[in-house]
Design an enzyme around this catalytic site. Structure first.
Site, PDB file in Angstrom:
ATOM      1  N   GLY A 114      -6.730  -3.513 -49.358  1.00 59.45           N
ATOM      2  CA  GLY A 114      -5.374  -2.960 -49.434  1.00 59.45           C
ATOM      3  C   GLY A 114      -4.496  -3.498 -48.317  1.00 59.45           C
ATOM      4  N   SER A 117      -2.768  -8.557 -49.927  1.00 61.24           N
ATOM      5  CA  SER A 117      -2.969  -9.993 -50.161  1.00 61.24           C
ATOM      6  C   SER A 117      -2.026 -10.524 -51.249  1.00 61.24           C
ATOM      7  CB  SER A 117      -4.420 -10.294 -50.524  1.00 61.24           C
ATOM      8  OG  SER A 117      -4.842  -9.491 -51.590  1.00 61.24           O
ATOM      9  N   SER A 118      -1.681  -9.703 -52.240  1.00 58.63           N
ATOM     10  CA  SER A 118      -0.808 -10.170 -53.319  1.00 58.63           C
ATOM     11  C   SER A 118       0.591 -10.476 -52.786  1.00 58.63           C
ATOM     12  CB  SER A 118      -0.693  -9.117 -54.412  1.00 58.63           C
ATOM     13  OG  SER A 118      -1.963  -8.782 -54.874  1.00 58.63           O
ATOM     14  N   ALA A 120       1.413 -11.000 -49.694  1.00 58.03           N
ATOM     15  CA  ALA A 120       1.317 -12.105 -48.731  1.00 58.03           C
ATOM     16  C   ALA A 120       1.249 -13.440 -49.462  1.00 58.03           C
ATOM     17  CB  ALA A 120       0.095 -11.910 -47.831  1.00 58.03           C
ATOM     18  N   ASP A 161       5.486  -4.142 -47.902  1.00 58.73           N
ATOM     19  CA  ASP A 161       4.408  -5.105 -47.665  1.00 58.73           C
ATOM     20  C   ASP A 161       4.960  -6.540 -47.618  1.00 58.73           C
ATOM     21  OD1 ASP A 161       5.090  -4.739 -50.317  1.00 58.73           O
ATOM     22  OD2 ASP A 161       3.042  -4.594 -51.061  1.00 58.73           O
TER      23      ASP A 161
HETATM   24  O1  PMV Z   1      -1.564   0.787 -51.128  1.00 56.18           O
HETATM   25  P1  PMV Z   1      -0.629  -0.086 -50.417  1.00 56.18           P
HETATM   26  O2  PMV Z   1      -1.110  -0.484 -49.069  1.00 56.18           O
HETATM   27  O3  PMV Z   1      -0.146  -1.192 -51.236  1.00 56.18           O
HETATM   28  O4  PMV Z   1       0.643   0.828 -50.059  1.00 56.18           O
HETATM   29  C1  PMV Z   1       1.413   1.414 -51.047  1.00 56.18           C
HETATM   30  C2  PMV Z   1       2.499   2.211 -50.414  1.00 56.18           C
HETATM   31  C3  PMV Z   1       3.411   2.893 -51.410  1.00 56.18           C
HETATM   32  O5  PMV Z   1       4.433   3.543 -50.665  1.00 56.18           O
HETATM   33  C4  PMV Z   1       2.654   3.949 -52.196  1.00 56.18           C
HETATM   34  C5  PMV Z   1       4.031   1.913 -52.394  1.00 56.18           C
HETATM   35  C6  PMV Z   1       5.127   1.042 -51.823  1.00 56.18           C
HETATM   36  O6  PMV Z   1       5.372  -0.025 -52.402  1.00 56.18           O
HETATM   37  O7  PMV Z   1       5.773   1.411 -50.846  1.00 56.18           O
END
Ligand code: PMV
Length: 328
Positions: A114, A117-118, A120, A161
């Site tokens: 988690g 990686s996608s 990135a 992300d």
């Molecule tokens: O699960 P992760 O690390 O991709 O985090 C998701 C975080 C959320 O707030 C639930 C979704 C987002 O895009 O912000």
């Protein structure tokens, strides 16, 4: 003539604000020093994209440039293919200048953690294409093309992300990149535990959306409370008040539990870390699996990591506040 460029982007850990950030609220995210690497070679051969991504079981994938985004696209190649498509569609380069593109990706971390990686890989693809074609793109432009890619592939997501992979460091971020503001943090000592379960972000977003449909008042109150925690955490980071930073992690975790995104295993790892002296501990990201984080003082790490392992977690050793996307 063949021209080759290699780039890399960091993985990420959500510190505060997950889920609420999908709905217009802020979050805080830090980049980690395990990176996704991508190499692109441009050659004058036929106008086609080929991809090798052995970490996600993609080898010898080929698609004519005119057909990008069409037909069945294997899971492991979707983000890279849409990133290339969106880069070309952005109109920043004459289509006729783009010929054969060969992309290879390699990750320093498991795609199950988690760590993003996608996103990135999308960011790396856009950055590498801009470099190989000698087009200057600002960080915000790389963010926009990559964020569109994430929305094209998974339909939902705040873009935190993507911002982390582009800018690196530790960011205060508001939905869709409305605000992307670096926080001046000198150190952020975290112990990290992987639950052993791969979570699917969109499934978890949908789960919370269903809860919100059932009980909108409750969920909105939780989002507002989470947003307040993020603001307080930003302030606590600025003052380097780590006890407060940790306390706010615990508060954020209590609210995430109310959103029903924590799991028994994650709870056990979090309780173990707190019992071993962490300032605070919580899940990081969508929940349902993936990782938890625990903030510790200078000496506390070994005991906390022990406790995480005792609760069945796998300890991951990374540093935070890492550099954003860069040419290697
Ligand atoms: O699960 P992760 O690390 O991709 O985090 C998701 C975080 C959320 O707030 C639930 C979704 C987002 O895009 O912000």
């Amino acid at each position: 003539m063949q021209r080759t460029i290699s780039v890399s982007a960091p993985g990420k850990l959500m510190l505060y604000g997950e889920h609420a950030v999908v709905y217009g609220h802020p979050c805080i995210v830090t980049a980690v020093d395990q990176r996704l690497h991508l190499t692109v070679s441009q050659s004058a051969t036929r106008r086609e994209l080929s991809v090798d991504a052995p970490d996600v079981a993609v080898t010898g994938y080929k698609k004519p440039l005119e057909e990008l985004g069409k037909g069945v696209i294997p899971k492991g190649v979707r983000f890279v293919e849409y990133a290339v498509k969106n880069f070309i569609d952005s109109g920043r380069v004459l289509r006729s200048r783009i010929a054969g593109l060969h992309i290879i990706t390699k990750s320093e971390f498991a795609s199950t953690f988690g760590f993003g990686s996608s996103s990135a890989s999308a960011v790396c693809a856009v950055k590498a294409l801009s470099e190989v074609l000698e087009i200057h793109l600002s960080s915000k432009e790389i963010f926009e093309i990559s964020y569109k890619t994430v929305l094209d592939v998974q339909g939902k997501g705040s873009g935190f992300d993507v911002a982390s992979a582009v800018y690196g460091g530790t960011l205060y971020f508001v939905t869709g990149g409305k605000i992307i503001s670096p926080l001046a943090i000198s150190h952020l000592p975290l112990a990290i535990g992987y639950s052993g379960v791969k979570a699917d972000t969109v499934t978890l977003i949908n789960k919370v959306a269903a809860l919100s449909k059932e009980n909108p008042e409750l969920v909105n109150t939780i989002y507002t409370a989470i947003a307040e925690i993020v603001e307080k955490a930003k302030w606590a980071f600025e003052k380097e008040d780590f006890e407060e930073v940790g306390r706010l992690m615990n508060e954020n975790q209590a609210l995430l539990s109310k959103l029903e995104v924590s799991t028994e295993k994650l709870d056990a790892m979090i309780m173990g870390a707190r019992g071993a002296g962490a300032f605070g501990a919580k899940i990081s990201g969508a929940g349902g699996g993936d990782c938890m984080i625990a903030l510790h003082d200078a000496q506390g790490k070994p005991a906390i990591e022990n406790a995480i392992e005792k609760a069945g977690g796998e300890v991951i050793d990374v540093s935070t506040n890492a550099e954003g996307v860069r040419v290697e």
